[in-house]
Design a protein around this motif. Structure first.
Motif, PDB file in Angstrom:
ATOM      1  N   ASP A 177       0.826  -1.207   0.000  1.00 11.55           N
ATOM      2  CA  ASP A 177       0.000   0.000   0.000  1.00 11.55           C
ATOM      3  C   ASP A 177       0.863   1.261   0.000  1.00 11.55           C
ATOM      4  OD1 ASP A 177      -2.604  -0.967  -0.185  1.00 11.55           O
ATOM      5  OD2 ASP A 177      -2.711  -1.418   1.945  1.00 11.55           O
ATOM      6  N   CYS A 178       1.956   1.259   0.779  1.00  8.78           N
ATOM      7  CA  CYS A 178       2.839   2.419   0.815  1.00  8.78           C
ATOM      8  C   CYS A 178       3.457   2.664  -0.562  1.00  8.78           C
ATOM      9  CB  CYS A 178       3.924   2.217   1.859  1.00  8.78           C
ATOM     10  SG  CYS A 178       5.000   3.643   2.085  1.00  8.78           S
ATOM     11  N   TYR A 179       3.861   1.593  -1.226  1.00  6.07           N
ATOM     12  CA  TYR A 179       4.435   1.725  -2.568  1.00  6.07           C
ATOM     13  C   TYR A 179       3.447   2.402  -3.520  1.00  6.07           C
ATOM     14  CZ  TYR A 179       5.872   0.321  -7.268  1.00  6.07           C
ATOM     15  OH  TYR A 179       6.211   0.320  -8.601  1.00  6.07           O
TER      16      TYR A 179
ATOM     17  N   ARG B 149      -6.189   3.921   1.197  1.00 13.54           N
ATOM     18  CA  ARG B 149      -5.127   2.981   1.568  1.00 13.54           C
ATOM     19  C   ARG B 149      -4.616   3.265   2.976  1.00 13.54           C
ATOM     20  NH1 ARG B 149      -3.079  -0.197  -2.531  1.00 13.54           N
ATOM     21  NH2 ARG B 149      -3.678   0.384  -4.658  1.00 13.54           N
ATOM     22  N   LEU B 150      -4.450   4.559   3.313  1.00 11.30           N
ATOM     23  CA  LEU B 150      -3.969   4.920   4.657  1.00 11.30           C
ATOM     24  C   LEU B 150      -4.981   4.559   5.730  1.00 11.30           C
ATOM     25  CD1 LEU B 150      -1.293   6.368   5.489  1.00 11.30           C
ATOM     26  CD2 LEU B 150      -1.757   6.460   3.064  1.00 11.30           C
ATOM     27  N   ALA B 151      -6.285   4.747   5.416  1.00 12.17           N
ATOM     28  CA  ALA B 151      -7.322   4.509   6.420  1.00 12.17           C
ATOM     29  C   ALA B 151      -7.326   3.064   6.894  1.00 12.17           C
ATOM     30  CB  ALA B 151      -8.689   4.885   5.844  1.00 12.17           C
TER      31      ALA B 151
ATOM     32  N   VAL C 282      -2.134   8.242   8.771  1.00 15.27           N
ATOM     33  CA  VAL C 282      -2.341   9.691   8.697  1.00 15.27           C
ATOM     34  C   VAL C 282      -1.903  10.152   7.318  1.00 15.27           C
ATOM     35  CG1 VAL C 282      -1.710  11.928   9.645  1.00 15.27           C
ATOM     36  CG2 VAL C 282      -1.970   9.962  11.173  1.00 15.27           C
ATOM     37  N   PHE C 283      -2.786  10.864   6.637  1.00 16.54           N
ATOM     38  CA  PHE C 283      -2.499  11.348   5.288  1.00 16.54           C
ATOM     39  C   PHE C 283      -2.610  12.868   5.289  1.00 16.54           C
ATOM     40  CE2 PHE C 283      -3.932  12.410   0.920  1.00 16.54           C
ATOM     41  CZ  PHE C 283      -2.823  11.915   0.230  1.00 16.54           C
TER      42      PHE C 283
ATOM     43  N   HIS D 285       1.696   8.392   6.734  1.00 12.76           N
ATOM     44  CA  HIS D 285       2.226   7.614   7.852  1.00 12.76           C
ATOM     45  C   HIS D 285       1.356   6.370   8.024  1.00 12.76           C
ATOM     46  CE1 HIS D 285       4.968  10.798   9.085  1.00 12.76           C
ATOM     47  NE2 HIS D 285       3.956  11.664   9.009  1.00 12.76           N
ATOM     48  N   PHE D 286       1.926   5.188   7.811  1.00 11.80           N
ATOM     49  CA  PHE D 286       1.216   3.926   8.016  1.00 11.80           C
ATOM     50  C   PHE D 286       1.538   3.453   9.428  1.00 11.80           C
ATOM     51  CE2 PHE D 286       1.652   4.431   3.516  1.00 11.80           C
ATOM     52  CZ  PHE D 286       0.560   3.801   2.943  1.00 11.80           C
ATOM     53  N   MET D 287       0.503   3.407  10.292  1.00 14.11           N
ATOM     54  CA  MET D 287       0.746   3.212  11.720  1.00 14.11           C
ATOM     55  C   MET D 287       0.530   1.782  12.215  1.00 14.11           C
ATOM     56  SD  MET D 287       1.458   6.386  12.260  1.00 14.11           S
ATOM     57  CE  MET D 287       1.454   6.599  14.032  1.00 14.11           C
ATOM     58  N   SER D 288      -0.585   1.159  11.819  1.00 15.21           N
ATOM     59  CA  SER D 288      -0.987  -0.113  12.415  1.00 15.21           C
ATOM     60  C   SER D 288      -0.224  -1.279  11.806  1.00 15.21           C
ATOM     61  CB  SER D 288      -2.487  -0.336  12.204  1.00 15.21           C
ATOM     62  OG  SER D 288      -2.879  -1.601  12.660  1.00 15.21           O
ATOM     63  N   PRO D 289       0.051  -2.328  12.600  1.00 15.24           N
ATOM     64  CA  PRO D 289       0.712  -3.510  12.040  1.00 15.24           C
ATOM     65  C   PRO D 289      -0.184  -4.348  11.161  1.00 15.24           C
ATOM     66  CG  PRO D 289       0.152  -3.903  14.323  1.00 15.24           C
ATOM     67  CD  PRO D 289      -0.155  -2.455  14.044  1.00 15.24           C
ATOM     68  N   ALA D 290      -1.481  -4.061  11.113  1.00 17.22           N
ATOM     69  CA  ALA D 290      -2.404  -4.772  10.232  1.00 17.22           C
ATOM     70  C   ALA D 290      -3.627  -3.907  10.014  1.00 17.22           C
ATOM     71  CB  ALA D 290      -2.815  -6.125  10.831  1.00 17.22           C
TER      72      ALA D 290
END
Length: 436
Positions: A339-341, A400-402, A407-408, A423-428
Motif C-alpha cells: 500500500d505504501c508503494y 489505503r492509509l485509512a 495519517v495522510f 504515515h502507516f501506523m498499524s501492524p495490520a
C-alpha cells in the motif's frame, strides 16, 4: 551439438577409447560377408533413414508435448533395420536425474530408473552417464553379454533379456537450454554396426536436440501469453471493478451520513454500514485475486528496490528529476509495504502529470514499531491549482492509509509546490485483518 574428435571427424568415425566396463567403445569391424550384404541393402537403408529423419522433423512442429515428440522419434528409430530396442532419455544439467521420454521395443517398466540407480549403486558403469560426460557417441560391442556376466547388473538382467540384442550404441545430444539427453539403441545380433548407422543416430540426436529447443521456445511463448492474459485480467479488475467498489463504499458512507442527519430510523444507517463493510470485503478479496494473478512489484523486487526502480523509470520516461532517499532498515508488513508503494506511485504520478514540477523528492523510512512513512514533495504549481485534477488519486491514497490507521496529509510547499505525507501506523489493517 556433438563434440568432434581432434581430427575433425565425427566421433562415430574416430578412434574411441574404452571408458565403460571392459568393453571397448569402438566400431565393430565389418566382415567381408557383412560388406557384401551392406552393398546390396545400402540404398534401401539410406532411403529408410532419410525418411525417418524427415518424418521426425515434421513431427516436431505438430506435437504438443516434448514427451510425445520424443516418443514418436523413438518409434521412428525403431523402424530402422538392425535396431531392436530404443530409449530416449533426458537429463537436466546439474541434476543428473534421468527421465525416460521415449521407448520402443521393450515392455513398459515403471521401475526402470529405480533399478538402474540400484545397479549404479552396486558399482555398475552406466553408458548413459559416460557419453553425457564426454559428449561423444560410443559403441559398446557385446554389451549384453558383458552385462549378463556382471553381478552388478543383476537387477537389470530380466529387463535386458526381454529382447534379442548384442551391441549397444549411446548417442548424446544437448540444447542451449541446459537440457541434455541420450539416444540408446540396442542392436540385433544379426546386424552389423557400421558408420552409416552411427551417422544416422547422430542425425536423429540432432533432431532430438531440436525438439527440446522447440519445446522450450513454445513453453516460453505459452508462459508469456499466460502472463499477459493474467496481467490484462488483473489490470481490468484494478482499473474497473475495484474502482467501482471503491465508489460504492464512498457513496454508502455519504448515504449513512445523510441518513443520520435526516433523523431516519437507525436501521437505515445500519444497512448503509453493511454496504460499506461488504464493499470493503469485496475490495480486499479482489486485491487478493490480483496479487495471485499478478504478484506486485514489491513482492518481486522488495519494497526499497521497487520504490527506487519506479522513481528511476519515471524520471527517464518524463524527463523530471526524481531524487530518492530510502531509510528502510526494519521489517515491514508485506501488505503495508504494498500500500505504501502505491501511495508513493500515485503521489509521484500526480506531481508529474498535474503540477508541472521540475523536480520531485521522495523519502521513505521505516520504524522499529513496523510503521512506515513516505513523503513526496515537488516544486510545481501547488496543491490548490492541481487538486481538482487529482481528486480520485487523493481519495485512493486516503483509502489505503485509512486501512492502516494511517495519517495522510497534503500541504503547500514554500515558495511553490506540494508536499504529500503518509504515515502507516498499524501492524495490520484494522477493518480487514480477518480478510487478509
Amino acid at each position: 551439438m556433438l563434440q568432434r574428435s581432434p581430427d575433425g571427424r565425427p566421433p562415430s568415425m574416430s578412434r574411441l577409447e574404452p571408458s565403460v566396463g571392459t568393453a571397448r567403445t569402438r566400431l565393430r569391424p565389418m566382415s567381408a560377408d557383412g560388406a557384401r550384404r551392406a552393398s546390396l541393402t545400402s540404398d534401401r537403408e539410406q532411403l529408410q533413414r532419410v525418411s525417418a529423419i524427415a518424418r521426425t522433423a515434421a513431427n516436431i512442429a505438430s506435437r504438443a508435448s516434448l514427451e510425445s515428440m520424443l516418443s514418436v522419434m523413438a518409434n521412428e528409430i525403431q523402424e530402422t533395420d538392425g535396431i531392436v530396442g530404443t530409449q530416449i532419455i533426458l537429463v537436466t544439467a546439474g541434476e543428473k536425474k534421468l527421465r525416460m521420454m521415449g521407448s520402443a521395443g521393450f515392455t513398459r517398466h515403471p521401475e526402470f530408473f529405480d533399478t538402474l540407480v540400484e545397479c549404479r549403486q552396486r558399482g555398475a558403469p552406466l553408458a548413459t552417464y559416460a557419453v553425457l560426460d564426454t559428449g561423444m557417441q560410443a559403441v559398446y560391442a557385446d554389451r549384453k553379454a558383458e552385462m549378463l556376466g556382471d553381478s552388478r547388473w543383476a537387477p537389470m538382467h530380466a529387463y535386458i533379456s526381454e529382447i534379442e540384442w548384442k551391441d549397444f550404441i549411446a548417442t548424446p545430444f544437448g540444447s542451449p537450454e541446459g537440457i541434455g539427453g541420450v539416444i540408446n539403441c540396442y542392436i540385433s545380433p544379426h546386424a552389423e554396426v557400421g558408420s552409416a548407422l552411427c551417422r544416422f543416430l547422430e542425425a536423429m540426436a540432432e533432431q532430438a536436440a531440436l525438439a527440446v529447443d522447440y519445446h522450450q521456445l513454445m513453453e516460453r511463448d505459452r508462459s508469456r501469453v499466460r502472463r499477459d492474459e493474467q496481467d490484462r485480467i488483473a489490470r481490468d479488475l484494478h482499473d474497473a471493478v475495484i474502482q467501482n467498489m471503491f465508489a460504492i463504499n464512498i457513496n454508502a458512507n455519504v448515504i449513512e451520513s445523510l441518513i443520520r442527519s435526516s433523523g431516519s430510523p437507525p436501521e437505515a444507517a445500519s444497512k448503509a454500514r453493511d454496504i460499506q463493510h461488504l464493499a470493503t470485503t469485496v475490495q480486499n478479496d479482489l486485491r487478493a485475486i490480483i496479487r495471485q494473478l499478478r504478484p506486485s512489484v514489491v513482492a518481486e523486487l522488495g519494497f526499497a528496490e521497487a520504490v527506487d526502480s519506479f522513481c528511476a523509470a519515471t524520471s527517464r520516461r518524463f524527463g523530471v528529476p526524481v531524487s530518492v532517499v530510502l531509510d528502510v532498515v526494519h521489517r515491514v508488513d508485506p501488505a503495508m509495504a504494498d500500500d505504501c508503494y502505491y501511495v508513493v506511485v500515485e503521489a509521484v504520478h500526480n506531481a508529474v502529470k498535474h503540477s508541472g514540477a521540475s523536480r520531485i523528492d521522495v523519502f521513505v523510512g521505516s520504524h522499529p514499531s513496523g510503521a512506515l512513512s513516505a513523503t513526496v514533495s515537488d516544486d510545481g504549481i501547488g496543491m490548490a491549482a492541481q487538486s481538482s485534477q487529482a481528486g480520485y488519486g487523493m481519495a485512493s491514497m486516503r483509502h489505503r492509509l485509512a486501512q492502516w490507521s494511517g495519517v495522510f496529509e497534503v500541504r503547500a510547499r514554500l515558495p511553490s509546490g506540494t508536499v504529500v505525507t503518509a504515515h502507516f501506523m498499524s501492524p495490520a489493517p484494522i477493518e480487514t485483518r480477518s480478510a487478509r
